[in-house]
Design an enzyme around this catalytic site. Structure first.
Site, PDB file in Angstrom:
ATOM      1  N   GLN A 125      -2.660 -42.461 -29.534  1.00 13.64           N
ATOM      2  CA  GLN A 125      -1.960 -41.178 -29.441  1.00 13.64           C
ATOM      3  C   GLN A 125      -2.180 -40.372 -30.718  1.00 13.64           C
ATOM      4  O   GLN A 125      -2.022 -40.909 -31.813  1.00 13.64           O
ATOM      5  CB  GLN A 125      -0.469 -41.431 -29.232  1.00 13.64           C
ATOM      6  CG  GLN A 125       0.343 -40.192 -28.904  1.00 13.64           C
ATOM      7  CD  GLN A 125       1.821 -40.535 -28.827  1.00 13.64           C
ATOM      8  OE1 GLN A 125       2.424 -40.906 -29.813  1.00 13.64           O
ATOM      9  NE2 GLN A 125       2.395 -40.412 -27.642  1.00 13.64           N
ATOM     10  N   GLY A 126      -2.526 -39.101 -30.578  1.00 16.03           N
ATOM     11  CA  GLY A 126      -2.756 -38.233 -31.735  1.00 16.03           C
ATOM     12  C   GLY A 126      -1.768 -37.090 -31.779  1.00 16.03           C
ATOM     13  O   GLY A 126      -2.154 -35.932 -31.624  1.00 16.03           O
ATOM     14  N   SER A 128       1.287 -37.029 -34.276  1.00 14.17           N
ATOM     15  CA  SER A 128       1.820 -36.771 -35.614  1.00 14.17           C
ATOM     16  C   SER A 128       0.724 -36.357 -36.594  1.00 14.17           C
ATOM     17  O   SER A 128      -0.412 -36.826 -36.518  1.00 14.17           O
ATOM     18  CB  SER A 128       2.527 -38.021 -36.151  1.00 14.17           C
ATOM     19  OG  SER A 128       3.636 -38.347 -35.339  1.00 14.17           O
ATOM     20  N   GLU A 245       6.697 -40.827 -22.255  1.00 15.76           N
ATOM     21  CA  GLU A 245       6.975 -41.669 -23.410  1.00 15.76           C
ATOM     22  C   GLU A 245       8.470 -41.892 -23.599  1.00 15.76           C
ATOM     23  O   GLU A 245       8.918 -42.973 -23.956  1.00 15.76           O
ATOM     24  CB  GLU A 245       6.382 -41.017 -24.664  1.00 15.76           C
ATOM     25  CG  GLU A 245       6.514 -41.872 -25.922  1.00 15.76           C
ATOM     26  CD  GLU A 245       5.849 -41.222 -27.120  1.00 15.76           C
ATOM     27  OE1 GLU A 245       5.707 -39.983 -27.113  1.00 15.76           O
ATOM     28  OE2 GLU A 245       5.492 -41.948 -28.057  1.00 15.76           O
ATOM     29  N   ASN A 362      15.696 -39.144 -32.372  1.00 17.22           N
ATOM     30  CA  ASN A 362      16.888 -38.976 -31.542  1.00 17.22           C
ATOM     31  C   ASN A 362      17.628 -37.679 -31.877  1.00 17.22           C
ATOM     32  O   ASN A 362      18.337 -37.132 -31.021  1.00 17.22           O
ATOM     33  CB  ASN A 362      17.803 -40.189 -31.706  1.00 17.22           C
ATOM     34  CG  ASN A 362      17.295 -41.368 -30.889  1.00 17.22           C
ATOM     35  OD1 ASN A 362      16.174 -41.343 -30.376  1.00 17.22           O
ATOM     36  ND2 ASN A 362      18.113 -42.402 -30.761  1.00 17.22           N
ATOM     37  N   GLU A 363      17.471 -37.181 -33.115  1.00 22.58           N
ATOM     38  CA  GLU A 363      18.085 -35.894 -33.437  1.00 22.58           C
ATOM     39  C   GLU A 363      17.469 -34.777 -32.579  1.00 22.58           C
ATOM     40  O   GLU A 363      18.172 -33.913 -32.051  1.00 22.58           O
ATOM     41  CB  GLU A 363      17.891 -35.570 -34.929  1.00 22.58           C
ATOM     42  CG  GLU A 363      18.740 -36.390 -35.873  1.00 22.58           C
ATOM     43  CD  GLU A 363      18.185 -37.787 -36.099  1.00 22.58           C
ATOM     44  OE1 GLU A 363      17.082 -38.085 -35.588  1.00 22.58           O
ATOM     45  OE2 GLU A 363      18.861 -38.584 -36.783  1.00 22.58           O
TER      46      GLU A 363
END
Length: 379
Positions: A125-126, A128, A245, A362-363
């Site tokens: 996965q790309g 971040s 996800e 989670n924020e």
């Protein structure tokens, strides 16, 4: 919601249980986030594929069994119940593949899906970047059109790519219109990691496993066929992937039912060492795992009846990530000084701590829940 399994579903469960009982490795495999462990897991993935258990819900032409979404849930329950190995192909099979089914061309589906099912192409996965983690719209990696070559030139850096050091391909967003607003002007690319101009640099995680990677793009060329879902349409395509996800695709209830059952067994083994307070926490964790299962079944009912989960996948993400920590914290308190530094509960606890961070913090998920599900004002 009808909780009665049909006869064909029970037959499917029995077949899956029998196959797993006969084929799951007797000894646990090394961590799939190490080079040796990843290679061992690939052997398991290919055994799954050989008997068409690697992608049970996919069409048969792509290596699946055309199983219903209910049967997929059954298979996941049986998979975890059997103690089968972690799926190191999960980024491709559980995240990218649903997006290819939704947005990919027929040519992309025919070329990519069979190789993914067979663990021939391994996807990282790309998302971040050094300046953009959960704020996916803040990415700065760019793709510039090369009219003469008939494709795109990629530049920039992706980071924290799970098992990126061992994978063959990467999916991710690149900015194709730098003048557009943050969520626009993005395009979703499918990139072979052996392309000229791509450099993969692995690095260790906190627990010592070496599967993470930085991926650097220096004028790397990809053809037009590497675009998934249309130029400048990347945000909506990426939201499909993140929904998988955060929601039930990647975190099926079977995983937490298995952990909850193991926690109950551990409490029984500890006998007098388990205080009333800890027994209460064990019971709560067990009930929450089963509540997650019921919530998932309700979600599946909605999907089958044509009501997509949408932003409710954020509810899943907050719930399973915090449940995972609670399960492991309770186990470690039951074990007390007997907890092994390298034992399964300790390693599971270390990994669970990352749950509220990856797949969108989670924020961020609570903001989505507040704004899109509860209708609260955006600040």
């Amino acid at each position: 919601m009808d909780l009665t399994w049909a006869a064909q579903d029970e037959q499917f469960r029995a077949e899956a249980r029998d196959w797993l009982a006969a084929n799951v490795p007797r000894q646990p495999l090394p961590s799939g986030d190490t080079a040796a462990g990843f290679a061992a897991h690939l052997e398991w993935e290919r055994a799954l594929h050989a008997d068409r258990w690697s992608v049970v819900s996919w069409p048969e032409e792509y290596g699946g069994r055309a199983a219903s979404i209910w049967q997929w849930l059954i298979f996941e329950e049986e998979y975890y119940r059997a103690g089968a190995p972690q799926r190191v192909t999960q980024n491709g099979i559980f995240l990218l593949a649903p997006t290819i089914f939704e947005f990919g061309t027929k040519q992309q589906q025919d070329e990519l899906l069979p190789r993914m099912a067979a663990a021939q192409d391994l996807w990282a996965q790309g998302w971040s970047e050094p300046g953009a983690g959960s704020d996916l719209a803040g990415i700065s990696s760019r793709a510039v059109r090369d009219e003469q070559a008939g494709g795109w030139r990629l530049s920039g850096q992706k980071t924290w790519s799970t098992r990126g050091a061992f994978c063959t391909h990467l999916f991710g967003l690149f900015r194709t219109d730098p003048q557009a607003q943050r969520h626009r002007g993005l395009t979703y690319f499918l990139v072979p990691l052996d392309a000229p101009g791509v450099t993969v640099r692995g690095f260790d995680r906190l627990d010592g496993d070496e599967g993470f990677a930085d991926v650097f793009f220096e004028d790397a060329f990809v053809p037009d066929s590497a675009v998934l879902g249309g130029v400048d349409q990347g945000w909506s395509v990426a939201m499909s992937t993140t929904g998988s996800e955060r929601g039930l695709t990647l975190r099926s209830p079977g995983r937490f039912l298995k952990a909850a059952a193991a926690l109950v067994a551990l409490a029984g083994e500890r006998g007098e060492a388990a205080t009333d307070l800890l027994r209460d926490r064990v019971a709560r964790s067990w009930m929450q795992a089963h509540a997650y299962q019921q919530f998932t079944l309700a979600q599946v009912t909605d999907i089958v009846e044509g009501r997509p989960a949408g932003a409710r996948s954020s509810l899943n993400k907050v719930f399973w990530s915090e449940l995972d920590i609670a399960l492991h914290e309770t186990a470690l308190e039951l074990l007390g000084p007997d907890a092994l530094v390298d034992g399964p509960w300790t390693r599971g606890y270390q990994f669970s701590l990352s749950g509220p961070i990856y797949a969108g913090t989670n924020e961020i998920q609570r903001n989505i829940i507040a704004e899109r599900l509860l209708g609260l004002a955006r600040r």
